[in-house]
Design an enzyme around this catalytic site. Structure first.
Site, mmCIF file in Angstrom:
data_model
loop_
_atom_site.group_PDB
_atom_site.id
_atom_site.type_symbol
_atom_site.label_atom_id
_atom_site.label_comp_id
_atom_site.label_asym_id
_atom_site.label_seq_id
_atom_site.Cartn_x
_atom_site.Cartn_y
_atom_site.Cartn_z
ATOM 1 N N THR A 225 28.175 31.431 10.767
ATOM 2 C CA THR A 225 29.007 30.545 9.955
ATOM 3 C C THR A 225 29.943 29.665 10.784
ATOM 4 O OG1 THR A 225 30.785 32.186 9.724
ATOM 5 C CG2 THR A 225 29.023 32.246 8.087
ATOM 6 N N ASP A 226 30.475 28.658 10.123
ATOM 7 C CA ASP A 226 31.510 27.825 10.740
ATOM 8 C C ASP A 226 32.876 28.402 10.356
ATOM 9 O OD1 ASP A 226 32.028 27.002 8.106
ATOM 10 O OD2 ASP A 226 31.021 25.073 8.357
ATOM 11 N N LEU A 227 33.928 27.698 10.681
ATOM 12 C CA LEU A 227 35.274 28.211 10.415
ATOM 13 C C LEU A 227 35.578 28.420 8.937
ATOM 14 C CD1 LEU A 227 37.354 26.196 13.024
ATOM 15 C CD2 LEU A 227 36.740 28.612 13.092
ATOM 16 N N SER A 228 34.850 27.721 8.061
ATOM 17 C CA SER A 228 35.095 27.876 6.621
ATOM 18 C C SER A 228 34.267 28.995 5.997
ATOM 19 C CB SER A 228 34.820 26.555 5.896
ATOM 20 O OG SER A 228 33.432 26.252 5.950
#
Length: 152
Positions: free
Chosen positions: A28-31
């Site tokens: 995943t990304d930061l969100s």
């Protein structure tokens, strides 16, 4: 004597292969949304499992210097995001079988059935020099058992 852990494995049901994955933090990304390139990784894992379940030993053929599968083209569509800790089911079908290539359609569904992404791939068998060549006949015979009728 040591026991071996259970390895991830899918299953073939008629013309359909199913392979489960989970969205981990690294995906995943930061969100907390799965990064788009990870769908390609998941699709590759599912295709590799599919081929292995068909009894095709890609490693042995490659090590013997006969060749290997390579992705020749692909299209991908993203429909909805997967998020951290989502269970994802990858479904794969063989839509078209040729002497040196196979077209596959893959879909990624969240565990509640929501379509996340779908892709169409053409994988070709290539010689060590990178040129297309007929896939081994045993491979073609294995793919014929699962190819969607009218497409092989």
């Amino acid at each position: 004597m040591t026991s071996h852990p259970a390895y991830p494995a899918g299953q073939i049901d008629g013309h359909l292969h199913r392979f489960a994955v989970r969205a981990y933090f690294e995906d995943t990304d930061l969100s907390g949304v799965v990064y788009h390139a990870n769908y390609l990784r998941w699709f590759e894992r599912a295709r590799s499992d599919f081929v292995r379940l068909l009894g095709i030993d890609q490693r042995a053929v490659n090590e013997a210097g006969e060749g290997a599968f390579a992705v020749a083209d692909l299209t991908i569509r993203y429909a909805a995001p997967a998020r951290l800790d989502d269970g994802v089911l990858i479904e794969t079908t063989c839509e078209d079988l040729r002497a040196a290539s196979c077209r596959m359609h893959q879909k990624a569904f969240r565990e509640d059935g929501l379509l996340l992404s779908e892709a169409r791939f053409r994988v070709g068998f290539v010689a060590p020099d990178g040129r297309p060549r007929r896939m081994p006949e045993a491979w073609r015979a294995a793919f014929k058992t699962i190819a969607i009728e009218g497409h092989s």
